[in-house]
Design a protein around this motif. Structure first.
Motif, PDB file in Angstrom:
ATOM      1  N   VAL A   1      84.243 -21.073  54.470  1.00 23.88           N
ATOM      2  CA  VAL A   1      84.375 -19.923  53.568  1.00 23.88           C
ATOM      3  C   VAL A   1      83.318 -18.875  53.911  1.00 23.88           C
ATOM      4  CG1 VAL A   1      84.368 -19.127  51.174  1.00 23.88           C
ATOM      5  CG2 VAL A   1      85.212 -21.423  51.721  1.00 23.88           C
ATOM      6  N   PHE A   2      83.743 -17.609  53.895  1.00 27.70           N
ATOM      7  CA  PHE A   2      82.800 -16.500  53.943  1.00 27.70           C
ATOM      8  C   PHE A   2      82.909 -15.792  52.607  1.00 27.70           C
ATOM      9  CE2 PHE A   2      81.087 -12.327  54.685  1.00 27.70           C
ATOM     10  CZ  PHE A   2      80.064 -12.536  55.619  1.00 27.70           C
ATOM     11  N   VAL A   3      81.799 -15.782  51.863  1.00 32.47           N
ATOM     12  CA  VAL A   3      81.781 -15.187  50.526  1.00 32.47           C
ATOM     13  C   VAL A   3      81.258 -13.760  50.609  1.00 32.47           C
ATOM     14  CG1 VAL A   3      80.831 -15.325  48.199  1.00 32.47           C
ATOM     15  CG2 VAL A   3      81.439 -17.429  49.420  1.00 32.47           C
ATOM     16  N   PHE A   4      82.032 -12.833  50.074  1.00 35.42           N
ATOM     17  CA  PHE A   4      81.598 -11.443  49.974  1.00 35.42           C
ATOM     18  C   PHE A   4      81.040 -11.233  48.579  1.00 35.42           C
ATOM     19  CE2 PHE A   4      82.946  -6.875  49.072  1.00 35.42           C
ATOM     20  CZ  PHE A   4      81.779  -6.351  49.594  1.00 35.42           C
ATOM     21  N   GLN A   5      79.738 -10.971  48.496  1.00 33.89           N
ATOM     22  CA  GLN A   5      79.067 -10.851  47.209  1.00 33.89           C
ATOM     23  C   GLN A   5      79.146  -9.415  46.716  1.00 33.89           C
ATOM     24  OE1 GLN A   5      75.437 -13.216  46.527  1.00 33.89           O
ATOM     25  NE2 GLN A   5      74.454 -11.312  45.929  1.00 33.89           N
ATOM     26  N   ASP A   6      80.120  -9.170  45.862  1.00 36.78           N
ATOM     27  CA  ASP A   6      80.323  -7.830  45.314  1.00 36.78           C
ATOM     28  C   ASP A   6      81.110  -7.962  44.019  1.00 36.78           C
ATOM     29  OD1 ASP A   6      80.178  -4.773  46.258  1.00 36.78           O
ATOM     30  OD2 ASP A   6      82.081  -5.089  45.235  1.00 36.78           O
TER      31      ASP A   6
ATOM     32  N   PHE B   1      85.103  -5.379  51.748  1.00 34.93           N
ATOM     33  CA  PHE B   1      85.849  -6.634  51.800  1.00 34.93           C
ATOM     34  C   PHE B   1      86.524  -6.787  53.153  1.00 34.93           C
ATOM     35  CE2 PHE B   1      89.486  -9.409  51.243  1.00 34.93           C
ATOM     36  CZ  PHE B   1      88.946 -10.466  50.531  1.00 34.93           C
ATOM     37  N   GLU B   2      87.035  -5.686  53.698  1.00 34.01           N
ATOM     38  CA  GLU B   2      87.647  -5.773  55.032  1.00 34.01           C
ATOM     39  C   GLU B   2      86.597  -6.141  56.082  1.00 34.01           C
ATOM     40  OE1 GLU B   2      90.900  -3.849  57.974  1.00 34.01           O
ATOM     41  OE2 GLU B   2      90.423  -2.796  56.103  1.00 34.01           O
ATOM     42  N   LYS B   3      85.394  -5.596  55.948  1.00 30.00           N
ATOM     43  CA  LYS B   3      84.321  -5.992  56.869  1.00 30.00           C
ATOM     44  C   LYS B   3      84.018  -7.486  56.733  1.00 30.00           C
ATOM     45  CE  LYS B   3      81.783  -1.655  57.535  1.00 30.00           C
ATOM     46  NZ  LYS B   3      80.434  -1.052  57.622  1.00 30.00           N
ATOM     47  N   ALA B   4      84.052  -7.985  55.491  1.00 35.31           N
ATOM     48  CA  ALA B   4      83.814  -9.406  55.266  1.00 35.31           C
ATOM     49  C   ALA B   4      84.914 -10.254  55.891  1.00 35.31           C
ATOM     50  CB  ALA B   4      83.712  -9.689  53.767  1.00 35.31           C
TER      51      ALA B   4
ATOM     52  N   THR C   1      85.479 -13.897  47.081  1.00 34.87           N
ATOM     53  CA  THR C   1      84.645 -12.927  46.379  1.00 34.87           C
ATOM     54  C   THR C   1      84.485 -13.367  44.930  1.00 34.87           C
ATOM     55  OG1 THR C   1      84.243 -10.557  46.041  1.00 34.87           O
ATOM     56  CG2 THR C   1      86.507 -11.337  45.725  1.00 34.87           C
ATOM     57  N   LEU C   2      83.898 -12.504  44.106  1.00 36.57           N
ATOM     58  CA  LEU C   2      83.469 -12.885  42.771  1.00 36.57           C
ATOM     59  C   LEU C   2      84.317 -12.220  41.692  1.00 36.57           C
ATOM     60  CD1 LEU C   2      79.659 -12.286  43.368  1.00 36.57           C
ATOM     61  CD2 LEU C   2      81.043 -14.239  44.097  1.00 36.57           C
ATOM     62  N   VAL C   3      84.297 -12.802  40.502  1.00 35.95           N
ATOM     63  CA  VAL C   3      84.922 -12.184  39.334  1.00 35.95           C
ATOM     64  C   VAL C   3      83.848 -11.414  38.567  1.00 35.95           C
ATOM     65  CG1 VAL C   3      86.124 -12.572  37.161  1.00 35.95           C
ATOM     66  CG2 VAL C   3      86.692 -13.957  39.152  1.00 35.95           C
TER      67      VAL C   3
ATOM     68  N   TYR D   1      79.301 -19.340  54.518  1.00 33.00           N
ATOM     69  CA  TYR D   1      78.361 -18.238  54.733  1.00 33.00           C
ATOM     70  C   TYR D   1      78.620 -17.136  53.707  1.00 33.00           C
ATOM     71  CZ  TYR D   1      77.015 -20.534  59.043  1.00 33.00           C
ATOM     72  OH  TYR D   1      76.537 -21.443  59.959  1.00 33.00           O
ATOM     73  N   LEU D   2      77.622 -16.250  53.553  1.00 30.31           N
ATOM     74  CA  LEU D   2      77.688 -15.206  52.536  1.00 30.31           C
ATOM     75  C   LEU D   2      77.188 -13.887  53.099  1.00 30.31           C
ATOM     76  CD1 LEU D   2      76.539 -15.389  48.837  1.00 30.31           C
ATOM     77  CD2 LEU D   2      75.415 -13.767  50.363  1.00 30.31           C
ATOM     78  N   GLY D   3      77.815 -12.795  52.638  1.00 28.20           N
ATOM     79  CA  GLY D   3      77.361 -11.480  53.046  1.00 28.20           C
ATOM     80  C   GLY D   3      77.511 -10.461  51.935  1.00 28.20           C
ATOM     81  N   THR D   4      76.544  -9.561  51.840  1.00 27.54           N
ATOM     82  CA  THR D   4      76.598  -8.419  50.941  1.00 27.54           C
ATOM     83  C   THR D   4      76.985  -7.195  51.762  1.00 27.54           C
ATOM     84  OG1 THR D   4      74.304  -7.903  51.367  1.00 27.54           O
ATOM     85  CG2 THR D   4      74.759  -9.388  49.521  1.00 27.54           C
TER      86      THR D   4
END
Length: 310
Positions: free
Chosen positions: A87-92, A110-113, A127-129, A55-58
């Motif tokens: 996996v939970f992906v934080f898109q930031d 990120f803590e919320k994610a 998360t992302l690079v 899953y993914l979240g912004t």
């Protein structure tokens, strides 16, 4: 026979699951799911035969959608139909921002994610690079048949400072992930601060923690003309936490189903076995108008590769 593929997918005593990413299915903006859309998507993913889901979240979605009730309901439903959240992906991408307030805001979300991942029942928060700090993206003629992307750097740019800022942010994120009982991974995009296996190794060396690893994307490697199989051997199984399976023809088409490009997934899977990888193969297909068709196409190809029939 293909029906026996499950019997042949053992990796170092573990069972490799074929997973799917939810953000490839959303009929609404992927960063702002509404109502029970992710419940419906989970049903469609499981209906094709996938066993795991990411899953993914912004930041916006974490504020407006991923409440404790919504997360627990999503996780319980996924597991009830045989779909294991992974996996939970934080898109930031604010991890190396020049503005410290922006970095702190990214850490807050990120803590919320991580909390959302815990409520859902995921094992990894990712998360992302980002691009280098201050980089100004530019492109050639968008009508060109190949992706040609780059960026201009600001005067006075200091790579070492940028790198240290990024590593400091990731160390803070990792401590947050550990607080919630999770591992942390990062996805390394082309043109980003960490796009090659050599840079990945440097990042892993600097963070130096077994709970920090790579979310490996075969498409991102092929479009840079980097061999995924070689990368797997370079990183080793303990440093790869998840694998995104999407293909590329390395010329004009990226983000295409596994088996439709030049990535040799039979060799990739064998390399993963050889290095002791114990995670999932996550089919990731984005921005398609027919997710059922193309996700099934990728799933069927990977089943053949896992069964040794391709």
């Amino acid at each position: 026979m293909l029906d026996d593929w499950i019997k042949n997918k053992s990796i170092g005593g573990q069972m490799m699951k074929l997973a799917n990413v939810s953000w490839g299915w959303t009929p609404i903006p992927e960063d702002m799911p509404e109502g029970d859309s992710l419940i419906k998507i989970a049903d469609q993913i499981r209906g094709l035969g996938f066993e795991g889901v990411d899953y993914l979240g912004t930041p916006e979605a974490l504020d407006e959608f991923f409440t404790e009730e919504a997360c627990r309901t999503l996780g319980e439903h996924s597991r009830s139909i045989g779909l294991e959240p992974n996996v939970f992906v934080f898109q930031d991408d604010g991890w190396n921002a020049c503005c410290c307030e922006k970095r702190e805001n990214s850490l807050k979300y990120f803590e919320k994610a991580a909390q959302a991942a815990k409520w859902i029942g995921c094992r990894i928060v990712s998360t992302l690079v980002p691009l280098p700090c201050g980089a100004t993206p530019w492109k050639f003629n968008p009508a060109a048949p190949a992706i040609k992307q780059g960026y201009h750097m600001p005067a006075g740019y200091c790579y070492q400072k940028d790198w240290e800022t990024l590593m400091e942010s990731y160390r803070k994120c990792l401590q947050t992930a550990k607080k919630y009982g999770l591992r942390m991974s990062v996805e390394c995009f082309p043109y980003s601060m960490v796009s090659t296996p050599h840079a990945m190794l440097k990042m892993l060396e600097d963070i130096n923690d077994p709970d920090f690893g790579i979310q490996l994307d075969t498409n991102h490697l092929v479009m840079q003309h980097i061999d995924p199989e070689w990368t797997i051997y370079m990183l080793g199984g303990k440093h790869i936490f998840n694998v995104h399976c999407k293909d590329s023809d390395a010329v004009s088409r990226n983000n295409i189903p596994a088996g439709c490009g030049i990535c040799d997934y039979t060799a990739v899977i064998q390399a993963l076995k050889n290095v002791g990888y114990d995670g999932n193969l996550s089919v990731e297909l984005e921005f398609t108008d027919n997710p059922r068709r193309y996700n099934k196409q990728a799933l069927d190809h990977l089943k053949l590769c896992l069964a040794g029939e391709y």
